[in-house]
Design an enzyme around this catalytic site. Structure first.
Site, PDB file in Angstrom:
ATOM      1  N   HIS A  69       0.862  -1.188   0.000  1.00 43.33           N
ATOM      2  CA  HIS A  69       0.000   0.000   0.000  1.00 43.33           C
ATOM      3  C   HIS A  69       0.896   1.235   0.000  1.00 43.33           C
ATOM      4  O   HIS A  69       1.765   1.382   0.857  1.00 43.33           O
ATOM      5  CB  HIS A  69      -0.944  -0.014   1.213  1.00 43.33           C
ATOM      6  N   ALA A  70       0.641   2.105  -0.964  1.00 43.35           N
ATOM      7  CA  ALA A  70       1.580   3.192  -1.281  1.00 43.35           C
ATOM      8  C   ALA A  70       1.886   4.102  -0.101  1.00 43.35           C
ATOM      9  O   ALA A  70       3.027   4.514   0.093  1.00 43.35           O
ATOM     10  CB  ALA A  70       1.013   3.999  -2.440  1.00 43.35           C
ATOM     11  N   GLU A  72       1.951   3.504   3.063  1.00 43.18           N
ATOM     12  CA  GLU A  72       2.499   2.861   4.260  1.00 43.18           C
ATOM     13  C   GLU A  72       4.031   2.873   4.201  1.00 43.18           C
ATOM     14  O   GLU A  72       4.691   1.837   4.089  1.00 43.18           O
ATOM     15  CB  GLU A  72       1.900   1.459   4.399  1.00 43.18           C
ATOM     16  N   ARG A 127      -3.330   4.810  -1.770  1.00 42.63           N
ATOM     17  CA  ARG A 127      -3.217   3.409  -1.274  1.00 42.63           C
ATOM     18  C   ARG A 127      -2.999   2.401  -2.400  1.00 42.63           C
ATOM     19  O   ARG A 127      -2.158   1.501  -2.277  1.00 42.63           O
ATOM     20  CB  ARG A 127      -4.505   3.065  -0.525  1.00 42.63           C
ATOM     21  N   ASN A 144      -4.022  -5.602  -2.097  1.00 38.62           N
ATOM     22  CA  ASN A 144      -4.320  -6.580  -1.053  1.00 38.62           C
ATOM     23  C   ASN A 144      -5.772  -7.042  -1.044  1.00 38.62           C
ATOM     24  O   ASN A 144      -6.251  -7.577  -0.049  1.00 38.62           O
ATOM     25  CB  ASN A 144      -3.920  -6.032   0.327  1.00 38.62           C
ATOM     26  N   HIS A 197       2.951  -4.226   6.256  1.00 34.83           N
ATOM     27  CA  HIS A 197       2.005  -3.118   6.105  1.00 34.83           C
ATOM     28  C   HIS A 197       2.088  -2.206   7.340  1.00 34.83           C
ATOM     29  O   HIS A 197       2.842  -2.469   8.275  1.00 34.83           O
ATOM     30  CB  HIS A 197       0.581  -3.652   6.004  1.00 34.83           C
ATOM     31  N   SER A 198       1.336  -1.151   7.307  1.00 32.50           N
ATOM     32  CA  SER A 198       1.077  -0.344   8.518  1.00 32.50           C
ATOM     33  C   SER A 198      -0.335   0.195   8.397  1.00 32.50           C
ATOM     34  O   SER A 198      -0.905   0.162   7.288  1.00 32.50           O
ATOM     35  CB  SER A 198       2.088   0.810   8.618  1.00 32.50           C
ATOM     36  N   TYR A 199      -0.959   0.720   9.422  1.00 30.25           N
ATOM     37  CA  TYR A 199      -0.516   0.685  10.809  1.00 30.25           C
ATOM     38  C   TYR A 199      -1.532  -0.091  11.639  1.00 30.25           C
ATOM     39  O   TYR A 199      -2.615  -0.414  11.130  1.00 30.25           O
ATOM     40  CB  TYR A 199      -0.394   2.128  11.306  1.00 30.25           C
ATOM     41  N   GLU A 271       1.332  -5.472  10.634  1.00 28.91           N
ATOM     42  CA  GLU A 271       0.855  -4.089  10.627  1.00 28.91           C
ATOM     43  C   GLU A 271       1.744  -3.345  11.621  1.00 28.91           C
ATOM     44  O   GLU A 271       1.621  -3.519  12.833  1.00 28.91           O
ATOM     45  CB  GLU A 271      -0.618  -4.002  11.046  1.00 28.91           C
TER      46      GLU A 271
HETATM   47  N1  LIG Z   1      -2.474  -2.212   5.773  1.00 31.45           N
HETATM   48  S1  LIG Z   1      -4.022  -1.977   5.901  1.00 31.45           S
HETATM   49  O1  LIG Z   1      -4.226  -0.864   6.822  1.00 31.45           O
HETATM   50  O2  LIG Z   1      -4.577  -1.758   4.584  1.00 31.45           O
HETATM   51  N2  LIG Z   1      -4.716  -3.295   6.539  1.00 31.45           N
HETATM   52  C1  LIG Z   1      -4.751  -4.536   5.749  1.00 31.45           C
HETATM   53  C2  LIG Z   1      -5.326  -5.668   6.623  1.00 31.45           C
HETATM   54  C3  LIG Z   1      -5.314  -7.024   5.942  1.00 31.45           C
HETATM   55  C4  LIG Z   1      -4.254  -7.897   6.159  1.00 31.45           C
HETATM   56  C5  LIG Z   1      -4.234  -9.143   5.546  1.00 31.45           C
HETATM   57  C6  LIG Z   1      -5.281  -9.528   4.691  1.00 31.45           C
HETATM   58  C7  LIG Z   1      -6.333  -8.639   4.449  1.00 31.45           C
HETATM   59  C8  LIG Z   1      -6.357  -7.385   5.066  1.00 31.45           C
HETATM   60  C9  LIG Z   1      -5.673  -4.344   4.532  1.00 31.45           C
HETATM   61  O3  LIG Z   1      -5.255  -4.740   3.410  1.00 31.45           O
HETATM   62  O4  LIG Z   1      -6.788  -3.849   4.732  1.00 31.45           O
HETATM   63 ZN   LIG Z   2      -1.530  -2.052   3.983  1.00 30.59          ZN
END
Ligand SMILES: NS(=O)(=O)N[C@@H](Cc1ccccc1)C(=O)O
Ligand SMILES: [Zn+2]
Length: 308
Positions: A69-70, A72, A127, A144, A197-199, A271
């Site tokens: 995700h861009a 993060e 994102r 994702n 990833h974050s957060y 995260e």
């Molecule tokens: N990094 S995030 O804030 O986008 N959270 C993630 C959470 C997540 C992690 C693993 C599988 C599906 C979803 C997301 O893709 O929504």
């Molecule tokens: Zn993410």
């Protein structure tokens, strides 16, 4: 411009700086690091892959990707820190040397290169990828939500304008297709998949696409528990851990669920910091501490993989 920024492990680096860094760290540590290209992005940027480990035959492998995700950015900073630590401590740190002698870490410093560049040039809170969607001016797919794991059934949108848009089909994005192909083509050696990833300060494992209990739930839960306790031991940073669906939210199409169902047993999503005070805009002053604590968790998981 041909003015190159100087790379720093305690700052966020732009994509050109990261690409120059990955070329240099491979060239300067040829016995431990080699760089290849995983693929090219929608906008034609290279997606680089660093193989980190002592050369050897039929070694186990762990994939570590950052920058899904861009926005993060701490995720991208962590992958650079991980590679630095590997080359710096190989030969002196017993645990790390053992890991690198027996495991290969395939590190993707930035998967979503177009999105990352866009957060530097235009919109810090972007994102998704930057692919054009048909029939709308809305850009991008959520990488994702784009994997073939319960694709677009829950916790994802089928509307291109939404931030969790699942895409026109599974692996519709060049970036997700490139990663999935790499994992499919190396399934015999890939034993672990860590996507950063974050957060939220969480360590997640399958499943997020449903409340189904993974066949390896008990073991993954124990591995996560031990990894989190290692992480917390450094600066007392609190993490929660568990299956994604019950720990954060139901969301289908995630890379961790897909990798797990493809046969990569030790599949985790990190995260990183924080829990919302700064969110995606984590200050550079926290890069070092975040990276140091997270590496302890990665070492813990990698050691479990090596011993099982
Ligand atoms: N990094 S995030 O804030 O986008 N959270 C993630 C959470 C997540 C992690 C693993 C599988 C599906 C979803 C997301 O893709 O929504
Ligand atoms: Zn993410």
């Amino acid at each position: 411009s041909n003015i190159r920024a100087v790379h720093s492990y305690v700052k966020y680096n732009d994509l050109d700086t990261i690409n120059a860094w990955s070329a240099n760290i491979a060239a300067q540590n040829s016995g431990l690091v080699s760089r290849s290209q995983l693929g090219t992005s929608y906008e034609g940027r290279p997606i680089y892959l660093l193989k980190v480990g002592k050369s050897g035959s039929n070694k186990k492998a762990v994939v570590l990707d950052c920058g899904f995700h861009a926005r993060e950015w701490i995720s991208v900073a962590f992958c650079q820190w991980f590679v630095k630590e590997a080359v710096e401590k190989y030969g002196s740190d017993t645990q790390l040397t053992n890991l690198l002698n027996n495991l290969d870490f395939y590190v993707v410093p930035v998967l979503n290169v177009d999105g990352y560049a866009y957060t530097w040039s235009t919109n810090r809170m972007w994102r998704k990828t930057r692919s054009v969607n048909s029939g709308t001016t809305c850009i991008g797919t959520d990488p994702n939500r784009n994997f073939n794991a319960g694709w677009c059934t829950v916790g994802a949108s089928s509307r291109a304008c939404d931030d969790t848009y699942c895409g026109s089909s599974p692996e519709s994005e060049r970036e997700t297709k490139a990663l999935a192909n790499f994992i499919r083509n190396n399934l015999s050696s890939i034993k672990g998949y860590l996507t950063i990833h974050s957060y939220s300060q969480m360590l997640l494992f399958p499943y997020s696409y449903s409340y189904a209990v993974a066949k390896d739930h008990t073991e993954l839960n124990t591995v996560a528990k031990n990894a989190v306790s290692q992480l917390t031991s450094l600066y007392n940073t609190k993490y929660t851990y568990g299956a994604g669906g019950t720990t954060i939210y139901l969301a289908a199409g995630g890379s961790d669920d897909w990798a797990y169902d493809a046969g990569v047993k030790y599949s985790f999503t990190f995260e990183l910091r924080d829990t919302g005070r700064y969110g995606f805009l984590l200050p550079e002053s926290q890069i070092q501490a975040t990276s140091q604590e997270t590496i302890l968790a990665v070492r813990s998981i990698a050691t479990h993989i090596l011993n099982n």
